[in-house]
Design a protein around this motif. Structure first.
Motif, PDB file in Angstrom:
ATOM      1  N   SER A   1      14.920   8.017   1.868  1.00  0.00           N
ATOM      2  CA  SER A   1      14.079   7.644   0.732  1.00  0.00           C
ATOM      3  C   SER A   1      14.825   7.830  -0.587  1.00  0.00           C
ATOM      4  O   SER A   1      14.591   7.113  -1.558  1.00  0.00           O
ATOM      5  N   GLU A   2      15.769   8.760  -0.599  1.00  0.00           N
ATOM      6  CA  GLU A   2      16.580   8.928  -1.804  1.00  0.00           C
ATOM      7  C   GLU A   2      17.381   7.655  -2.076  1.00  0.00           C
ATOM      8  O   GLU A   2      17.498   7.203  -3.216  1.00  0.00           O
ATOM      9  N   THR A   3      17.931   7.099  -1.020  1.00  0.00           N
ATOM     10  CA  THR A   3      18.723   5.872  -1.167  1.00  0.00           C
ATOM     11  C   THR A   3      17.866   4.754  -1.725  1.00  0.00           C
ATOM     12  O   THR A   3      18.254   4.048  -2.659  1.00  0.00           O
ATOM     13  N   LEU A   4      16.687   4.595  -1.141  1.00  0.00           N
ATOM     14  CA  LEU A   4      15.814   3.523  -1.608  1.00  0.00           C
ATOM     15  C   LEU A   4      15.413   3.757  -3.060  1.00  0.00           C
ATOM     16  O   LEU A   4      15.370   2.846  -3.866  1.00  0.00           O
ATOM     17  N   LYS A   5      15.133   5.023  -3.368  1.00  0.00           N
ATOM     18  CA  LYS A   5      14.715   5.365  -4.727  1.00  0.00           C
ATOM     19  C   LYS A   5      15.796   5.027  -5.739  1.00  0.00           C
ATOM     20  O   LYS A   5      15.511   4.705  -6.897  1.00  0.00           O
ATOM     21  N   SER A   6      17.061   5.123  -5.309  1.00  0.00           N
ATOM     22  CA  SER A   6      18.152   4.797  -6.219  1.00  0.00           C
ATOM     23  C   SER A   6      18.036   3.368  -6.719  1.00  0.00           C
ATOM     24  O   SER A   6      18.425   3.053  -7.840  1.00  0.00           O
ATOM     25  N   TYR A   7      17.493   2.508  -5.870  1.00  0.00           N
ATOM     26  CA  TYR A   7      17.370   1.108  -6.287  1.00  0.00           C
ATOM     27  C   TYR A   7      16.041   0.828  -6.966  1.00  0.00           C
ATOM     28  O   TYR A   7      15.954   0.062  -7.904  1.00  0.00           O
ATOM     29  N   SER A   8      15.009   1.414  -6.373  1.00  0.00           N
ATOM     30  CA  SER A   8      13.702   1.247  -6.995  1.00  0.00           C
ATOM     31  C   SER A   8      12.806   2.375  -6.537  1.00  0.00           C
ATOM     32  O   SER A   8      12.515   2.521  -5.345  1.00  0.00           O
ATOM     33  N   THR A   9      12.400   3.162  -7.472  1.00  0.00           N
ATOM     34  CA  THR A   9      11.565   4.318  -7.148  1.00  0.00           C
ATOM     35  C   THR A   9      10.242   3.853  -6.542  1.00  0.00           C
ATOM     36  O   THR A   9       9.759   4.384  -5.559  1.00  0.00           O
ATOM     37  N   GLY A  10       9.683   2.819  -7.183  1.00  0.00           N
ATOM     38  CA  GLY A  10       8.389   2.301  -6.743  1.00  0.00           C
ATOM     39  C   GLY A  10       8.449   1.691  -5.348  1.00  0.00           C
ATOM     40  O   GLY A  10       7.494   1.781  -4.576  1.00  0.00           O
ATOM     41  N   PHE A  11       9.586   1.106  -4.989  1.00  0.00           N
ATOM     42  CA  PHE A  11       9.693   0.446  -3.688  1.00  0.00           C
ATOM     43  C   PHE A  11       9.472   1.434  -2.562  1.00  0.00           C
ATOM     44  O   PHE A  11       8.863   1.120  -1.546  1.00  0.00           O
ATOM     45  N   ASN A  12       9.943   2.660  -2.785  1.00  0.00           N
ATOM     46  CA  ASN A  12       9.740   3.672  -1.758  1.00  0.00           C
ATOM     47  C   ASN A  12       8.255   3.866  -1.483  1.00  0.00           C
ATOM     48  O   ASN A  12       7.821   4.004  -0.346  1.00  0.00           O
ATOM     49  N   ARG A  13       7.491   3.822  -2.560  1.00  0.00           N
ATOM     50  CA  ARG A  13       6.042   3.989  -2.430  1.00  0.00           C
ATOM     51  C   ARG A  13       5.420   2.781  -1.702  1.00  0.00           C
ATOM     52  O   ARG A  13       4.613   2.926  -0.783  1.00  0.00           O
ATOM     53  N   ILE A  14       5.888   1.604  -2.113  1.00  0.00           N
ATOM     54  CA  ILE A  14       5.384   0.373  -1.472  1.00  0.00           C
ATOM     55  C   ILE A  14       5.726   0.372   0.008  1.00  0.00           C
ATOM     56  O   ILE A  14       4.888   0.056   0.873  1.00  0.00           O
ATOM     57  N   ALA A  15       6.968   0.752   0.314  1.00  0.00           N
ATOM     58  CA  ALA A  15       7.414   0.803   1.711  1.00  0.00           C
ATOM     59  C   ALA A  15       6.511   1.724   2.509  1.00  0.00           C
ATOM     60  O   ALA A  15       6.063   1.381   3.612  1.00  0.00           O
ATOM     61  N   LEU A  16       6.219   2.861   1.908  1.00  0.00           N
ATOM     62  CA  LEU A  16       5.353   3.824   2.591  1.00  0.00           C
ATOM     63  C   LEU A  16       3.985   3.216   2.875  1.00  0.00           C
ATOM     64  O   LEU A  16       3.456   3.327   3.986  1.00  0.00           O
ATOM     65  N   LEU A  17       3.431   2.532   1.853  1.00  0.00           N
ATOM     66  CA  LEU A  17       2.102   1.936   2.013  1.00  0.00           C
ATOM     67  C   LEU A  17       2.093   0.864   3.107  1.00  0.00           C
ATOM     68  O   LEU A  17       1.165   0.779   3.909  1.00  0.00           O
ATOM     69  N   ILE A  18       3.148   0.045   3.110  1.00  0.00           N
ATOM     70  CA  ILE A  18       3.207  -1.005   4.131  1.00  0.00           C
ATOM     71  C   ILE A  18       3.286  -0.386   5.528  1.00  0.00           C
ATOM     72  O   ILE A  18       2.621  -0.814   6.464  1.00  0.00           O
ATOM     73  N   LEU A  19       4.063   0.668   5.639  1.00  0.00           N
ATOM     74  CA  LEU A  19       4.184   1.338   6.933  1.00  0.00           C
ATOM     75  C   LEU A  19       2.845   1.961   7.346  1.00  0.00           C
ATOM     76  O   LEU A  19       2.439   1.871   8.510  1.00  0.00           O
ATOM     77  N   ILE A  20       2.163   2.540   6.360  1.00  0.00           N
ATOM     78  CA  ILE A  20       0.835   3.109   6.669  1.00  0.00           C
ATOM     79  C   ILE A  20      -0.115   2.001   7.118  1.00  0.00           C
ATOM     80  O   ILE A  20      -0.855   2.137   8.098  1.00  0.00           O
ATOM     81  N   TYR A  21      -0.026   0.901   6.403  1.00  0.00           N
ATOM     82  CA  TYR A  21      -0.890  -0.246   6.755  1.00  0.00           C
ATOM     83  C   TYR A  21      -0.638  -0.672   8.209  1.00  0.00           C
ATOM     84  O   TYR A  21      -1.572  -0.827   8.996  1.00  0.00           O
ATOM     85  N   SER A  22       0.643  -0.827   8.554  1.00  0.00           N
ATOM     86  CA  SER A  22       0.915  -1.296   9.923  1.00  0.00           C
ATOM     87  C   SER A  22       0.521  -0.218  10.933  1.00  0.00           C
ATOM     88  O   SER A  22       0.047  -0.526  12.021  1.00  0.00           O
ATOM     89  N   LEU A  23       0.701   1.042  10.551  1.00  0.00           N
ATOM     90  CA  LEU A  23       0.302   2.125  11.448  1.00  0.00           C
ATOM     91  C   LEU A  23      -1.198   2.061  11.713  1.00  0.00           C
ATOM     92  O   LEU A  23      -1.648   2.064  12.858  1.00  0.00           O
ATOM     93  N   VAL A  24      -1.975   1.940  10.629  1.00  0.00           N
ATOM     94  CA  VAL A  24      -3.433   1.901  10.769  1.00  0.00           C
ATOM     95  C   VAL A  24      -3.878   0.633  11.503  1.00  0.00           C
ATOM     96  O   VAL A  24      -4.627   0.679  12.475  1.00  0.00           O
ATOM     97  N   TYR A  25      -3.324  -0.498  11.036  1.00  0.00           N
ATOM     98  CA  TYR A  25      -3.777  -1.776  11.595  1.00  0.00           C
ATOM     99  C   TYR A  25      -3.517  -1.852  13.096  1.00  0.00           C
ATOM    100  O   TYR A  25      -4.394  -2.170  13.885  1.00  0.00           O
ATOM    101  N   PHE A  26      -2.258  -1.513  13.484  1.00  0.00           N
ATOM    102  CA  PHE A  26      -1.933  -1.657  14.902  1.00  0.00           C
ATOM    103  C   PHE A  26      -2.552  -0.548  15.741  1.00  0.00           C
ATOM    104  O   PHE A  26      -2.800  -0.729  16.922  1.00  0.00           O
ATOM    105  N   GLY A  27      -2.818   0.580  15.067  1.00  0.00           N
ATOM    106  CA  GLY A  27      -3.570   1.619  15.769  1.00  0.00           C
ATOM    107  C   GLY A  27      -4.960   1.120  16.105  1.00  0.00           C
ATOM    108  O   GLY A  27      -5.422   1.218  17.244  1.00  0.00           O
ATOM    109  N   VAL A  28      -5.612   0.538  15.115  1.00  0.00           N
ATOM    110  CA  VAL A  28      -6.951  -0.012  15.346  1.00  0.00           C
ATOM    111  C   VAL A  28      -6.880  -1.130  16.394  1.00  0.00           C
ATOM    112  O   VAL A  28      -7.692  -1.217  17.312  1.00  0.00           O
TER     113      VAL A  28
END
Lengths: 681, 115
Positions: free
Chosen positions: A230-257
């Motif tokens: 996440s440090e690497t990603l943050k070097s390019y865009s701090t916000g992207f790390n957050r977006i990446a996390l949200l997308i991963l959470i979304y897929s986790l929740v969606y495919f879990g359901v």
């Protein structure tokens, strides 16, 4: 030219430019942690994500990739991302430091590796997001895009606020993130598209969604942690790390359901499959009804569909043919077994007055042992028109299970469609056949009309009047005049046995034969003998032709004729009717010498006002409603009543008498009437 | 549509076909089938009983012509019996009495075969 290409690949260009921009910002920034830089990076990164998402969406839409394949792609991408993290961990330590170091050859190289790493994640996560979006929008009954738009908005807000306030306060960003996660959970429910998958696909989906859930949760772990990744990603865009996390959470929740939804759908998958098959079969059927012309093909399709709809092992159709039943189509069953089951069900009275599909068990019946296959349960459904049962649609199952009621209902609905379709097809076939016959008769009638003389010739010494009324089926009557020889008039009247086009052909042949013979030979007997000989070459054994050939000499007033099996000639003289029936066999009955031996020539010296009448049996054999013949007597009486009239009037009177007698009965045979009156002393 | 049917009776080696109803172009195939059946079974001594025949058309007469040669080649014959005057007149007009033996009764026709 270049502009054009750039315009075409507008989003690709944007993606490349944003990636390059990020690269340069990181290079120039050289460890600077100013918020302005970070926000700028975030904006560029979001632009990159947006342009990528547009392209991915286009790609999915154009290639019409199935949902199952998309979920598989998501799983594979998550796998690749995880592999990237593991691979990068080997040198990540160094990388992060150099990225944020001052401008140097090493930091530049690290930057190249870093931007590629970033782009892999940007692409992978965007793809996953687009897939999730596709899923959200597909087959939704209640269409409400606002929640998804809100989800995107809050996601971006959360990312930006995270960047802006990262040094001061994380609460704002966390609040946005919580809202986003709530929206994610909301949007993950109500998955309806899996209902359209079949059982096998559902099993696959179950495995894939499990894999995705596991992979996504591992990846979430890497993102949330203050890890090197996440440090690497943050070097390019701090916000992207957050977006990446949200997308991963979304897929986790969606495919879990999704995993649990599919799991709960599995027990009913088979029933659902059958229903779906039923619905699509019925749909297919309703289009078939109007399309299929070929009866056998239609019957085949119906049998096949029936088997599928009821998950039966065998199916067949029987149609009533008199008192028996005829199998018109069968699937997966032998003729012998069909006969056994038919005997058991149809002839035993078991299914008398059947109005809807019935389930019959043959498990304990006597017929079971006679079958070559172990069929145990049969559905029989009547194929009925409005008035009668035309046949039956049957389906049989091997396993010990009886058919279910809902299967009987399906077959019942099916047989209703089937009987309409089969009836339509039969009617069509019938009308085509009828049309063909009518066309053929039209040709025959046209031929006959053209073979007969167009008008009656006129002479000072002789009046001629003719009437010809064709029967519907073309009866084979013909007559012709020969006026080529001077001071002479000859004619032929005849009747070809048979009807329709075949009779018309014989007629054409006869016309040709007599036309040429009348020019070469003088005596009617000779002409008939010669014609008989010529016909022996072509005439079918069961065909024959009755004919009467006559010749009148204007100078000698002599009428000479011979009769080959034709109706007699009538002479009206001084109020008396004289019938002449000299010996003679019909043409085509006997090709030996005895034909000539048994043919008599007759000569009559004509007097002023002598009237000659020639006819075909269409007159005397005209039938009334009681199937009585018009007969010789009525014919002669009619002539007697009209003796003093001119010959046209006599002809008309005869015909009107015949039609009054026949009243609306069908005219089965052609009617030909030829009247001559001698006007010379 | 008028009805037509035939019944077959065997007496020794002689086959007797009894005609009933209306014999015309539409019903002629029924009689043709009967003749085919007899000829396939090598039965060439045939008597046709016309007692119950109401009407015969030219196509009906053609049936007899179609088989007579084949039957006579095999030392058999088609003999006709018990015609009504009306049916006889039709046969007579065309000259059939010259080609076929026509008897008043079925018995006479059968007797003729045994001579």
């Amino acid at each position: 030219m270049y502009l054009n290409r750039i315009y075409k690949n507008f989003h690709l260009t944007i993606s490349i430019i944003s990636a390059l921009l990020l690269f340069f910002i990181v290079t120039l920034k050289a460890g600077n942690t100013s918020t302005i830089f970070s926000v700028l990076q975030d904006l560029v990164a979001i632009t990159l994500l947006f342009s990528l998402s547009v392209q991915i969406k286009e790609y999915i839409r154009i290639n019409k990739i199935s949902f199952l394949s998309l979920t598989f792609a998501v799983a594979v991408l998550l796998g690749i991302l995880l592999m990237s993290i593991w691979t990068a961990q080997m040198f990540m330590d160094n990388l992060v430091q150099k990225l944020n170091a001052e401008l140097s050859v090493f930091s530049f190289a690290s930057n190249v590796v870093g931007i590629i790493y970033f782009c892999i994640f940007a692409f992978g996560l965007t793809f996953i997001f687009v897939v999730l979006k596709e899923f959200y929008y597909s087959k939704r009954i209640k269409y409400n895009p606002i929640y998804f738009q809100l989800l995107i908005a809050f996601g971006i807000l959360s990312a930006l606020s995270f960047t802006i306030f990262q040094e001061i306060n994380q609460a704002v960003s966390t609040a946005f993130m919580v809202v986003t996660i709530l929206l994610i959970v909301k949007n993950s429910f109500g998955i309806s598209w899996i209902a359209f998958l079949n059982k096998k696909e559902k099993y696959k989906l179950l495995l894939i969604s499990l894999a995705i859930t596991v992979l996504a949760s591992v990846l979430v772990g890497y993102s949330a942690d203050i890890s090197l990744h996440s440090e690497t990603l943050k070097s390019y865009s701090t916000g992207f790390n957050r977006i990446a996390l949200l997308i991963l959470i979304y897929s986790l929740v969606y495919f879990g359901v999704l995993f649990f939804t599919v799991l709960f759908h599995l027990p009913t998958a088979e029933a659902f499959d059958r229903k779906a098959e039923e619905v699509s079969s019925l749909h297919l059927f309703s289009t078939l009804i109007n399309q299929v012309i070929d009866f056998d093909e239609l019957a085949d399709t119906i049998t096949d569909l029936t088997r599928k709809v009821s998950t039966a092992d065998a199916s067949w159709i029987v149609m009533k043919n008199g008192n028996t039943y005829e199998t018109i189509s069968l699937k997966n069953i032998s003729e012998k077994d069909i006969t056994e089951i038919n005997n058991y069900l149809l002839y035993s009275g078991e299914c008398k007055n059947l109005t809807k599909a019935k389930i019959c068990s043959i498990e304990k019946s006597s017929v079971k042992s006679k079958l070559s296959e172990h069929l145990s349960s049969v559905i029989i459904s009547p194929l009925k028109t409005q008035t009668e049962v035309k046949g039956y649609l049957l389906a049989a199952r091997k396993s010990g299970l009886l058919f279910y009621d809902d299967e009987a209902k399906a077959i019942n609905a099916f047989s209703e469609y089937a009987s309409i379709a089969l009836e339509n097809s039969r009617l069509l076939k019938e009308s085509i056949e009828k049309e063909r016959l009518e066309k053929e008769l039209d040709v025959a009638r046209e031929m006959q009309r053209k073979l007969l003389p167009a008008n009656d010739p006129k002479f000072n010494e002789l009046q001629i009047s003719s009437i010809f009324i064709p029967a519907f089926e073309v009866g084979g009557d013909f007559f012709d005049y020969y006026t080529d020889k001077e001071n002479e008039f000859s004619f032929i009247i005849g009747d070809v046995a048979g009807k329709g086009i075949s009779a018309a052909f014989v007629m054409a042949e006869i016309k040709g034969i007599f036309e040429s013979l009348s020019k070469i030979l003088a005596s009617p007997k000779e002409i008939l003998v010669k014609a008989n000989r010529i016909l022996s070459r072509t005439l079918h054994r069961k065909n024959f032709v009755s004919a009467l050939y006559g010749k009148i000499n204007f100078i000698t007033s002599e009428f000479e004729f011979a009769r080959a099996g034709h109706c007699p000639a009538l002479l009206i003289r001084d109020g008396e009717i004289i019938k002449y029936q000299p010996k003679g066999l019909a043409l085509g009955l006997d090709y030996t010498e005895s034909f000539s031996e048994n043919l008599d020539d007759l000569k009559i010296k004509l007097r002023m006002n002598d009237t000659l009448i020639f006819y075909t049996d269409g007159i005397t054999e005209s039938k009334n409603q009681n199937n009585e013949d018009f007969g010789d007597n009525r014919f002669v009486e009619t002539i007697k009543r009209n003796l003093d009239k001119n010959i046209e009037q006599i002809a008309r009177e005869i015909i009107s008498e015949v039609s009054i007698f026949a009243n609306n009965s069908t005219q089965y045979d052609d009617i030909t009437l030829l009247i001559l009156r001698w006007n010379k002393n | 549509m008028a009805e037509f049917n035939t019944t077959l009776k065997e007496q020794g080696d002689i086959s007797i076909i009894k005609l009933k109803g209306y014999l015309d172009a539409h019903t002629a195939p029924v009689l043709e089938n009967k003749f085919n059946e007899l000829i396939n079974n090598n039965k060439y001594k045939i008597v046709v009983d016309f007692r119950d025949l109401a009407y015969i058309s030219s196509a009906g007469l053609g049936v007899f012509m179609a088989y007579i040669e084949k039957v006579r080649e095999n030392q058999g014959d088609i003999k006709l019996a018990s015609m009504s005057d009306k049916v006889y007149n039709i046969f007579d007009l065309l000259g059939f009495p010259l080609l076929y033996e026509i008897f008043k009764t079925e018995e006479e026709a059968i007797k003729k075969f045994s001579e």
